[in-house]
Every structure is written in C-alpha cells, then in structure tokens.
Design an enzyme around this catalytic site. Structure first.
Site, PDB file in Angstrom:
ATOM      1  N   ASP A  16       0.812  -1.104   0.072  1.00 60.91           N
ATOM      2  CA  ASP A  16      -0.031   0.006  -0.015  1.00 60.91           C
ATOM      3  C   ASP A  16       0.801   1.143   0.138  1.00 60.91           C
ATOM      4  O   ASP A  16       1.831   1.218   0.686  1.00 60.91           O
ATOM      5  CB  ASP A  16      -0.895   0.027   1.152  1.00 60.91           C
ATOM      6  CG  ASP A  16      -1.975   0.930   1.196  1.00 60.91           C
ATOM      7  OD1 ASP A  16      -2.344   1.692   0.110  1.00 60.91           O
ATOM      8  OD2 ASP A  16      -2.767   0.843   2.269  1.00 60.91           O
ATOM      9  N   ASN A  64     -10.628  -2.673  -6.721  1.00 60.77           N
ATOM     10  CA  ASN A  64      -9.607  -1.478  -7.770  1.00 60.77           C
ATOM     11  C   ASN A  64     -10.172  -1.223  -8.990  1.00 60.77           C
ATOM     12  O   ASN A  64      -9.557  -0.287  -9.623  1.00 60.77           O
ATOM     13  CB  ASN A  64      -8.189  -2.269  -7.734  1.00 60.77           C
ATOM     14  CG  ASN A  64      -7.456  -2.101  -6.441  1.00 60.77           C
ATOM     15  OD1 ASN A  64      -6.695  -2.977  -5.935  1.00 60.77           O
ATOM     16  ND2 ASN A  64      -7.725  -1.270  -5.507  1.00 60.77           N
TER      17      ASN A  64
HETATM   18  C1  FPP Z   1      -1.783   0.141  -3.197  1.00 57.38           C
HETATM   19  O1  FPP Z   1      -1.392   1.534  -3.425  1.00 57.38           O
HETATM   20  C2  FPP Z   1      -1.213  -0.701  -4.451  1.00 57.38           C
HETATM   21  C3  FPP Z   1      -2.181  -1.174  -5.369  1.00 57.38           C
HETATM   22  C4  FPP Z   1      -3.748  -1.177  -5.546  1.00 57.38           C
HETATM   23  C5  FPP Z   1      -1.504  -1.879  -6.494  1.00 57.38           C
HETATM   24  C6  FPP Z   1      -0.399  -2.541  -6.239  1.00 57.38           C
HETATM   25  C7  FPP Z   1       0.596  -2.824  -7.564  1.00 57.38           C
HETATM   26  C8  FPP Z   1       1.739  -2.592  -7.602  1.00 57.38           C
HETATM   27  C9  FPP Z   1       2.844  -2.913  -6.418  1.00 57.38           C
HETATM   28  C10 FPP Z   1       2.314  -2.654  -8.785  1.00 57.38           C
HETATM   29  C11 FPP Z   1       2.763  -3.838  -9.757  1.00 57.38           C
HETATM   30  C12 FPP Z   1       2.124  -5.175  -9.297  1.00 57.38           C
HETATM   31  C13 FPP Z   1       2.696  -6.473 -10.022  1.00 57.38           C
HETATM   32  C14 FPP Z   1       1.952  -7.639  -9.810  1.00 57.38           C
HETATM   33  C15 FPP Z   1       3.744  -6.044 -11.202  1.00 57.38           C
HETATM   34  P1  FPP Z   1      -2.404   2.650  -3.475  1.00 57.38           P
HETATM   35  O2  FPP Z   1      -2.545   2.849  -5.140  1.00 57.38           O
HETATM   36  O3  FPP Z   1      -3.602   2.397  -3.046  1.00 57.38           O
HETATM   37  O4  FPP Z   1      -1.749   3.918  -3.048  1.00 57.38           O
HETATM   38  P2  FPP Z   1      -2.257   5.089  -2.007  1.00 57.38           P
HETATM   39  O5  FPP Z   1      -2.958   4.424  -0.873  1.00 57.38           O
HETATM   40  O6  FPP Z   1      -1.124   5.697  -1.747  1.00 57.38           O
HETATM   41  O7  FPP Z   1      -3.376   5.679  -2.927  1.00 57.38           O
END
Ligand code: FPP
Length: 234
Positions: A16, A64
């Site tokens: 996250d 998502n």
């Molecule tokens: C949460 O951060 C992250 C995600 C919803 C996506 C996770 C994806 C990756 C780490 C990228 C690549 C994955 C693979 C399998 C290659 P957020 O966007 O919710 O962050 P925030 O809470 O700061 O908005």
C-alpha cells in the site's frame, strides 16, 4: 537468516502507498505503481533467497476496478510485463493467481493461465498474486462449490468441515498465512486472505510500498522471529 530462524512459511504482503508516494514527489499515481513493481521484484527475490515457501501479494482487489481507467490500464501493463518476466524465469518460482481471472483482458488472462500451468511442478517457492481478489468473494466461491457438491449428493451438510472449506480456497494447500505485512501506515485487512489470516501475526509500517526494500523486509522478519504464536493455547 534462514528458515531455521523461525521465518514465516507463508508471508502475505499488502503493498500500500504507491499513490501517496508518487503524489509526495509531484508525480502521477501511476509513477508510484511503477516504482511499486520494482519494490515487489526485490522483495520477492529476497524471500526466495531466504527460503520462505509462499509469498502472497495483494496486487489488485475486486474493488480496484473502480479506479480511473488510465490507472487501471497502467496496472494491467505492469502485470503484463511482470508475467512476461516470470515466464522467462520459469525455473525459479511457481506462480498462482488468487482471484477471478475471467475479468482480465483476454491476452492477460491467457498468459496467467499458461504461467500457472507451466510452473505447477515447482514446489520450493510459490508466488501467489492476488489479482481481482477479495477474501469474501473467495468464501462465496467456496460456498457455491460445496453447495454444488451437496446438490449432487457428493457430500452431506454434516460432513462439511474446516478442511472442506480450506480445500476450495485459491491458496490451497497453503491455508494458514503466518505473517501479514502492510505498508503505508494503514492498519486493516481490506478483504485480504480473510480465512487464511485467522491466526496471522500482523506487521504495520509507515513506509510506503515503493520504499519497502530488502532492509525493511529484514526488519519485519526480525520482528516476526520474536513473536510468540499460541494459536489460542497458552
Ligand atoms: C496500493 O497503493 C497498491 C495497489 C492497488 C497496486 C499494487 C500494485 C503494484 C505494487 C504494482 C505492480 C504489481 C505487479 C504484480 C507487477 P495505492 O495505489 O492504494 O496507494 P495509495 O493508498 O497511496 O493511494
């Protein structure tokens, strides 16, 4: 560090903070996801090196899809690239996807299926990528599968046990998740591994996912080795 030192057999990670990490740098959220994919590569490599058997990463939840189309599209591209890399390193890890693959674009879905098939005989290290995954959804799916067996007369209601349910989960045979790391200061499960986390230990850190590297992984694992797990006993 090695598994003799009481490392988790099954580690779950809620990655996250990509969006906030990018925003702090005046960059678009997608920049954070790209950096997050790099963090994932180094953390997974280190888990493999340490001898952790299963690593489950929460890459994309059933919720998502509500994100802006541009962000979803960049995430799909990152997944696509990661799948190609995994296919090129097939000897290294078994890859399993947790979640309903049918929602992904055809090209991606067929790569996911192929990768699962091609890596299924590797048993020393498994990467489980939770993609279009939700813990409740997983339990609904299990309930449907068991109900269908009951309707066919293959099982009677009083034969249904915890093991019957566990066998229908995406993660089977890795049912228990020993340790769950969540980055970015949030302290909740967010529909991740609901059944499997019944006895999980949790580790929350303020570090944003793109900044979570080998050093931070070691800190988290050191903490785990000091936890006393009692599973309801004394
Ligand atoms: C949460 O951060 C992250 C995600 C919803 C996506 C996770 C994806 C990756 C780490 C990228 C690549 C994955 C693979 C399998 C290659 P957020 O966007 O919710 O962050 P925030 O809470 O700061 O908005």
């Amino acid at each position: 560090m090695d598994n003799q030192n009481n490392l988790p057999l099954h580690l779950g990670i809620i990655m996250d903070g990509n969006g906030r990490w990018a925003k702090k740098r005046g960059m678009p959220r997608t920049f954070g996801h790209k950096a997050g994919a790099e963090a994932l590569r180094s953390v997974v490599d280190e888990c493999r090196r340490l001898g952790i058997r299963y690593v489950t990463l929460y890459a994309f939840s059933t919720e998502n899809w509500k994100r802006p189309a541009e962000e979803v599209s960049v995430l799909m591209d990152l997944f696509d690239r990661y799948l190609d890399e995994a296919a090129a390193r097939l000897d290294k890890s078994r890859i399993v996807f947790l979640g309903d693959k049918s929602a992904f674009p055809d090209r991606l879905r067929s790569k996911m299926e192929q990768l699962e098939l091609d890596s299924r005989d590797i048993d020393d290290f498994t990467i489980m990528l939770a993609m279009n995954y939700g813990g409740r959804d997983e339990l609904v799916r299990a309930a449907r599968a068991i109900a269908a067996k009951a309707v066919r007369g293959d099982i009677s209601p009083d034969e249904i046990s915890e093991d019957t349910i566990a066998r229908e989960l995406y993660t089977y045979p890795a049912v228990e998740c020993d340790y769950i790391i969540r980055t970015s200061g949030e302290q909740r499960l967010s529909n991740f591994l609901m059944w499997q986390s019944a006895y999980s230990e949790f580790y929350f850190t303020d570090v944003m996912w793109p900044d979570f590297g080998v050093k931070q992984l070691h800190e988290a694992l050191d903490e785990y080795t000091h936890r006393k797990r009692r599973f309801g006993g004394i």
